[in-house]
Every structure is written in C-alpha cells, then in structure tokens.
Scaffold this motif. Structure first.
Motif, PDB file in Angstrom:
ATOM      1  N   GLY A  44       3.306   1.236  -1.979  1.00  0.00           N
ATOM      2  CA  GLY A  44       4.005   1.401  -3.323  1.00  0.00           C
ATOM      3  C   GLY A  44       5.114   0.457  -3.601  1.00  0.00           C
ATOM      4  N   GLU A  58      -5.393  -5.034  -5.575  1.00  0.00           N
ATOM      5  CA  GLU A  58      -5.597  -3.980  -4.610  1.00  0.00           C
ATOM      6  C   GLU A  58      -4.767  -2.754  -5.052  1.00  0.00           C
ATOM      7  OE1 GLU A  58      -7.843  -6.211  -0.853  1.00  0.00           O
ATOM      8  OE2 GLU A  58      -5.785  -5.228  -0.555  1.00  0.00           O
ATOM      9  N   THR A  59      -3.438  -2.979  -5.191  1.00  0.00           N
ATOM     10  CA  THR A  59      -2.285  -1.891  -5.394  1.00  0.00           C
ATOM     11  C   THR A  59      -1.667  -1.759  -6.462  1.00  0.00           C
ATOM     12  OG1 THR A  59      -0.474  -3.561  -4.590  1.00  0.00           O
ATOM     13  CG2 THR A  59      -2.119  -2.514  -2.671  1.00  0.00           C
ATOM     14  N   LYS A  94       0.640  -1.289   0.128  1.00  0.00           N
ATOM     15  CA  LYS A  94      -0.049   0.000   0.024  1.00  0.00           C
ATOM     16  C   LYS A  94       0.891   1.165   0.005  1.00  0.00           C
ATOM     17  CE  LYS A  94      -3.972  -2.320   2.032  1.00  0.00           C
ATOM     18  NZ  LYS A  94      -4.900  -2.294   3.316  1.00  0.00           N
TER      19      LYS A  94
END
Length: 266
Positions: A29, A52-53, A27
């Motif tokens: 990166g 999700e990311t 989350k």
C-alpha cells in the motif's frame, strides 16, 4: 507485517532488487517514487503497479553518478512527504584495482558511497524533523569478506554497513529506523554489467532476487539493524558483533601495547 506507512523512494528501481522492492512495497500500500536512469523500464513497472495495486507511482529519472541528478533526489526527499528511503543503486567493477583506472574508481565510489551517503543524510534530516521515517541501505555480505573478490566493491559495501550501524545508533531515539541489508550472490543484472557470469557460481550460492527482498522485509518488520538473508546461524553474526564491541574499549590507549614494545636482549 509491519504497520509502517507512507511514500517510499527507491533508487536503482528499474530492475533487480529495486524493482522487487517497488513491487512488494506497492502491494503493502505504499505510494512510490522510483529513481533510476532507465525511464522506459520505470514507466513499464509503474504502469503495472498502478494497475495491480492502485498506488501512486512517480518517476524521477536520475543518474546518481552525476552531482546535479543526486541533488534532484535530495531535493525530492526534502519535500517532506517521503517516509521510507530504499538506498539500493550500486555497481560493481569489471575487474579489480589493477584492471581499472581513475574514472572507474571515481564512478563506483560516487555511486556506491557518495550518493547513498547524501541521500541518507537528506532523508535523515527530514525524518528527524518529523520524528519518524526509515532508511534501508543495501550493502553486501562481502563487507565481512575483504579477502574475497574485488576489495573496491567490498570496501564500498563495508562503508555502507558502517554508515548504517552508526546512523541506527544515533537516530533510533529520534524516531528514525535504519536497516542495512546484506545480500550474498543474488541473481540480478549487476553481474552482467560488470562482465561477470553469475552462472559460474554453484547454484546453491545464488539467491533469487524475490527471495532476497522478501527476507529483507521480514527483517524490516522485525526492526533489525542488520539483515543477512543467506546466514542461517544468527549466532555467528551475534558473536562477531559481541567480539567487536568487547574490543572497542581497548582500541585507544595512552600506552603502546606490550606486544609492540621493543625487547632488549639480556
């Protein structure tokens, strides 16, 4: 939040602390390399994090009690694209020193001491060559409490703390940040695997794994050398460190301390 960037390699990444680190770092990166024995669980985690990311997630199946598998992870660290090592894999024993034998002792020492040492060394060499990188070693508050519970487990975690503080002092001016994270009792699968019941502890003593990792990352962003998420009074650790450092010049002397000299009756 820290501006630290790059790919993170996480050991013990299939569950517990390692899996939460994977979630939080994705989350932020970071691309990830997940290391554990349970490929199926890592694949499930990787699929979710990719969706999700959008980060890249690589799976590296390895049993860090096996020399060849540890060598595979060392080789992956040596490739040069990893910027952050989360040295998390570990275990506890079912019972203590009188309840186990050579095979159990060898396994815990290999997983809790030998493997993280080898990986910290491999990462440290790569990071020093590049002039940048970070190593997070998961220790335990039991490093400060050898009288409590099993001295084998706490001894391995005292070693991890010692290694971390030594590496932090030696590598700070070479671009490498080293953090030791010391959890207290944390709700993870390590308890069940070692035949212990986490619910036997008072509820106020047991931290949720998400809270533990979030606090550890606050310490990471602050560039703490030692992060102790449950400890409210930082002054206690500061005092312990000051006392230890004050004692250091007195630990090696030519003369025996007067309190150990044999007295002769008049």
């Amino acid at each position: 939040m820290s501006t630290f960037t790059g790919t993170a390699l996480i050991t013990g990444a299939s569950s517990g602390i390692g899996a939460v680190y994977a979630d939080r770092l994705a989350k932020r990166g970071h691309d990830l390399v997940l290391v554990a024995r349970d490929t199926a669980r890592m694949e499930t985690l990787a699929e979710r994090l990719r969706a999700e990311t959008g980060v890249a997630v690589e799976i590296l199946a390895a049993d860090l009690t096996a020399d060849a598998d540890t060598a595979k992870v060392e080789a992956r660290l040596a490739q040069g694209d990893i910027a952050l090592l989360i040295n998390n894999a570990g275990m506890s024993l079912n019972g203590g020193i009188l309840d186990n034998g050579p095979a159990e002792f060898a396994r815990i020492i290999t997983l809790n001491i030998t493997a993280p040492t080898r990986l910290a060394s491999a990462a440290g060499k790569t990071f020093v060559a590049r002039g940048a990188g970070a190593i997070v070693n998961i220790a335990s508050v039991l490093a400060f409490a050898p009288e409590m519970f099993d001295g084998i487990y706490s001894g391995t975690k005292a070693y991890v703390l010692n290694l971390s503080q030594s590496m932090a002092a030696q590598l700070a001016d070479r671009g490498v940040y080293v953090q030791a994270v010391l959890p207290g009792a944390t709700r993870t699968e390590i308890w069940e695997r070692s035949g212990k019941d986490i619910d036997a502890f008072p509820a106020e003593m047991v931290m949720a794994v998400d809270d533990l990792v979030d606090a550890a990352l606050v310490g990471f962003d602050r560039r703490e050398t030692v992060t102790i998420p449950p400890l409210a009074d930082e002054g206690q650790f500061t005092a312990l460190t000051a006392a230890r450092l004050a004692m250091a010049p007195n630990l090696s002397k030519r003369d025996v301390a007067p309190r150990y000299r044999e007295t002769v009756a008049a």
